[in-house]
Write an enzyme that holds these catalytic residues in place. Structure first.
Site, PDB file in Angstrom:
ATOM      1  N   LYS A 204      61.985  43.738  57.826  1.00 56.31           N
ATOM      2  CA  LYS A 204      62.060  42.870  58.996  1.00 56.31           C
ATOM      3  C   LYS A 204      62.075  41.412  58.576  1.00 56.31           C
ATOM      4  O   LYS A 204      62.880  40.618  59.191  1.00 56.31           O
ATOM      5  CB  LYS A 204      60.815  43.135  59.894  1.00 56.31           C
ATOM      6  CG  LYS A 204      60.869  42.127  61.307  1.00 56.31           C
ATOM      7  CD  LYS A 204      62.174  42.442  62.138  1.00 56.31           C
ATOM      8  CE  LYS A 204      61.821  41.419  63.064  1.00 56.31           C
ATOM      9  NZ  LYS A 204      63.036  41.568  64.015  1.00 56.31           N
ATOM     10  N   CYS A 258      61.631  34.379  66.343  1.00 59.16           N
ATOM     11  CA  CYS A 258      61.617  35.100  65.224  1.00 59.16           C
ATOM     12  C   CYS A 258      62.259  34.455  63.875  1.00 59.16           C
ATOM     13  O   CYS A 258      61.772  34.207  62.948  1.00 59.16           O
ATOM     14  CB  CYS A 258      62.888  36.298  65.348  1.00 59.16           C
ATOM     15  SG  CYS A 258      62.224  37.473  66.667  1.00 59.16           S
TER      16      CYS A 258
HETATM   17  N1  LIG Z   1      60.825  39.399  71.643  1.00 60.63           N
HETATM   18  C1  LIG Z   1      61.720  39.854  70.713  1.00 60.63           C
HETATM   19  O1  LIG Z   1      62.743  39.868  70.847  1.00 60.63           O
HETATM   20  C2  LIG Z   1      61.203  40.592  69.040  1.00 60.63           C
HETATM   21  C3  LIG Z   1      62.077  41.281  68.371  1.00 60.63           C
HETATM   22  C4  LIG Z   1      61.603  41.756  67.310  1.00 60.63           C
HETATM   23  C5  LIG Z   1      60.271  41.754  66.923  1.00 60.63           C
HETATM   24  N2  LIG Z   1      59.469  41.176  68.029  1.00 60.63           N
HETATM   25  C6  LIG Z   1      58.019  41.307  67.475  1.00 60.63           C
HETATM   26  O2  LIG Z   1      57.479  42.101  68.404  1.00 60.63           O
HETATM   27  C7  LIG Z   1      55.801  41.887  68.499  1.00 60.63           C
HETATM   28  C8  LIG Z   1      55.592  41.842  70.046  1.00 60.63           C
HETATM   29  O3  LIG Z   1      56.543  40.717  70.550  1.00 60.63           O
HETATM   30  P1  LIG Z   1      57.069  40.347  72.090  1.00 60.63           P
HETATM   31  O4  LIG Z   1      57.804  39.483  72.427  1.00 60.63           O
HETATM   32  O5  LIG Z   1      56.779  41.899  72.899  1.00 60.63           O
HETATM   33  O6  LIG Z   1      55.472  39.832  72.533  1.00 60.63           O
HETATM   34  P2  LIG Z   1      54.945  39.476  74.057  1.00 60.63           P
HETATM   35  O7  LIG Z   1      54.128  38.314  73.965  1.00 60.63           O
HETATM   36  O8  LIG Z   1      56.228  39.414  74.851  1.00 60.63           O
HETATM   37  O9  LIG Z   1      54.213  40.474  74.562  1.00 60.63           O
HETATM   38  C9  LIG Z   1      52.853  41.002  73.777  1.00 60.63           C
HETATM   39  C10 LIG Z   1      51.903  41.535  74.909  1.00 60.63           C
HETATM   40  O10 LIG Z   1      50.843  41.859  74.199  1.00 60.63           O
HETATM   41  C11 LIG Z   1      49.631  41.718  75.032  1.00 60.63           C
HETATM   42  N3  LIG Z   1      48.352  41.693  74.165  1.00 60.63           N
HETATM   43  C12 LIG Z   1      48.004  40.928  73.121  1.00 60.63           C
HETATM   44  N4  LIG Z   1      46.913  41.446  72.671  1.00 60.63           N
HETATM   45  C13 LIG Z   1      46.617  42.635  73.155  1.00 60.63           C
HETATM   46  C14 LIG Z   1      45.595  43.534  72.864  1.00 60.63           C
HETATM   47  N5  LIG Z   1      44.486  43.460  71.949  1.00 60.63           N
HETATM   48  N6  LIG Z   1      45.660  44.627  73.556  1.00 60.63           N
HETATM   49  C15 LIG Z   1      46.518  44.941  74.446  1.00 60.63           C
HETATM   50  N7  LIG Z   1      47.534  43.983  74.725  1.00 60.63           N
HETATM   51  C16 LIG Z   1      47.601  42.783  74.197  1.00 60.63           C
HETATM   52  C17 LIG Z   1      49.903  40.447  75.629  1.00 60.63           C
HETATM   53  O11 LIG Z   1      49.081  40.158  76.909  1.00 60.63           O
HETATM   54  C18 LIG Z   1      51.485  40.395  75.757  1.00 60.63           C
HETATM   55  O12 LIG Z   1      51.714  41.044  77.208  1.00 60.63           O
HETATM   56  C19 LIG Z   1      55.841  40.514  67.847  1.00 60.63           C
HETATM   57  O13 LIG Z   1      55.446  40.999  66.554  1.00 60.63           O
HETATM   58  C20 LIG Z   1      57.360  39.932  67.689  1.00 60.63           C
HETATM   59  O14 LIG Z   1      57.337  39.160  66.365  1.00 60.63           O
HETATM   60  C21 LIG Z   1      59.794  40.654  69.006  1.00 60.63           C
END
Ligand SMILES: NC(=O)c1ccc[n+]([C@@H]2O[C@H](COP(=O)([O-])OP(=O)(O)OC[C@H]3O[C@@H](n4cnc5c(N)ncnc54)[C@H](O)[C@@H]3O)[C@@H](O)[C@H]2O)c1
Length: 405
Positions: A204, A258
């Site tokens: 990744k 990202c």
């Molecule tokens: N958004 C993208 O396009 C994308 C693409 C590839 C990878 N990622 C990766 O995926 C992961 C998540 O990203 P995202 O964009 O969904 O994040 P986001 O911020 O949209 O969502 C994360 C959620 O997790 C919740 N959270 C935080 N700590 C928590 C806990 N201890 N227990 C329960 N809930 C908790 C937050 O309240 C939030 O709603 C990251 O590592 C990101 O780098 C994201």
């Protein structure tokens, strides 16, 4: 609700679509988020993020009883960790959310359960979590399946890509890899590629670092060409006529949550080895600073030539064309820098993909182009392609949008 088989921790841009997809395959999912508001919205069958088709998927899953949300995890067979992994000061990765999410399910784990991290993570995170889990629950040692499976979806097309993209799945041992592959094969149509956890984590980070390095090359060319009096857009178009050359387009930096973030997860752990990756980050960051300086100089030149301050149109704030996402946006950075240096000039800030912004007063793009003395293209939004601009205006194009006309 039917007894959940899957618990997803984190219901954001990735966790919620993933939960909805699994639930729509008639696998009962319990989604957990520490944000009560998010939980309430989802339990009402609604969504808190913008993503095409996600509203229907969540509404269906909740109505049919296959998706429920809560702030505390419940017992299941599979646990997916999908929480944020931002970076701290000094560009070090912050895996405290992954640790907190893992802690919250510790008392629920039982023999034979599958634990998967999907959050973008530094190399070794899955092994660290394995050690953490087994140090707290030693009676479960070697009785869990533990794997890493990164997410590659493109916002705006998540519901399609979640199903159709290939995935890389790396367990801490072969049985974990196979168990995780069996899990994803229930709802993913793309190919599932088996490897180990460290390789999957690095894969990744490699994908996003590769994009960053290639964009840095294009940005470096743009700096050289500017000094050498060469049109970089023409140059790249010509170089790409070579059958084995494919140079990307320069811009005013690199943004988003990202590509502008993940390379630091490598650099921070392998500073001596990651020369190109860290230099690419520097070049892409420097390019934004350079763009702001270019605009400042253009303003000075205008003032010297005409004896008055110019009006300036800043065209685009998003981190890439045709989206409304301003996170880590280099265009926003350039706009901020340019405006910090404001004296008496009038500014027209344009971002056709958002209605309003808490800091910038937004203007219609045609009006901005008509009124401004200096027109600066910061993002190649589709609205800007083909716009007519009077010959008496100064045009600064960091995006190639004028070249494409
Ligand atoms: N958004 C993208 O396009 C994308 C693409 C590839 C990878 N990622 C990766 O995926 C992961 C998540 O990203 P995202 O964009 O969904 O994040 P986001 O911020 O949209 O969502 C994360 C959620 O997790 C919740 N959270 C935080 N700590 C928590 C806990 N201890 N227990 C329960 N809930 C908790 C937050 O309240 C939030 O709603 C990251 O590592 C990101 O780098 C994201």
């Amino acid at each position: 609700m039917i007894q959940p088989k899957v618990v997803t921790i984190g219901l954001g841009y990735i966790g919620l679509p993933t939960s909805a997809l699994i639930a729509n395959n008639n696998i009962p999912v319990y989604g957990v988020d520490i944000n009560q508001k998010v939980v309430d919205i989802i339990n009402a069958g609604e969504i808190h993020i913008v993503e095409p088709s996600l509203d229907e998927a969540v509404a269906k899953a909740v109505l049919e009883g296959y998706l429920k949300a809560g702030i505390k995890p419940v017992m299941a067979d599979t646990y997916l960790i999908v929480v944020p992994t931002p970076f701290k000061a000094k560009n070090e990765p912050d895996i405290s959310f992954v640790q907190a999410a893992t802690k919250s399910i510790l008392p629920l784990l039982k023999e034979g359960d599958l634990y998967i991290i999907e959050s973008t993570s530094p190399i070794g995170t899955t092994e660290k979590m394995l050690q953490y889990i087994y140090s707290e629950r030693p009676e479960l040692k070697d009785k869990l399946y533990i794997a890493y499976c990164p997410e590659r979806v493109l916002p705006g097309n998540v519901m399609f890509e979640l199903v159709h993209n290939d995935r890389v799945i790396g367990g801490v041992n072969e049985s974990s890899t196979l168990k995780a592959v069996a899990f994803y094969s229930q709802f993913v149509k793309g190919e599932l590629h088996k490897t180990n956890a460290r390789t999957a984590e690095m894969c990744k980070l490699t994908e996003n670092s590769s994009r960053d390095v290639q964009i840095a090359f294009a940005n470096e060319l743009s700096l050289i060409c500017d000094k050498a009096g060469i049109d970089v857009w023409e140059l790249i178009q010509l170089a790409n006529k070579h059958p084995r050359v494919n140079i990307l387009q320069p811009g005013c930096g690199v943004g988003g949550h990202c590509i502008a973030v993940d390379p630091y997860f490598i650099v921070s752990d392998y500073p001596l080895e990651s020369k190109i990756i860290s230099t690419a980050r520097e070049i892409n960051n420097y390019k934004s600073f350079w763009c702001a300086e270019k605009v400042k100089n253009a303003k000075l030149e205008f003032k010297l030539k005409y004896g008055r301050s110019p009006s300036v149109a800043l065209m685009g704030l998003a981190f890439k064309p045709n989206i409304d996402d301003l996170r880590e946006s280099p265009a926003k950075y350039v706009a901020q820098k340019v405006m910090q240096d404001a004296h008496n000039e009038e500014y027209f800030i344009v971002e056709p993909n958002i209605e309003e912004h808490p800091v910038f007063k937004l203007t219609n793009f045609e009006y901005a182009i008509e009124k401004a003395d200096i027109v600066v293209f910061l993002v190649a939004h589709k609205e800007f392609k083909g716009v007519k601009i009077n010959a008496d205006k100064v045009i600064i194009d960091f995006t190639g949008v004028k070249f494409q006309q």
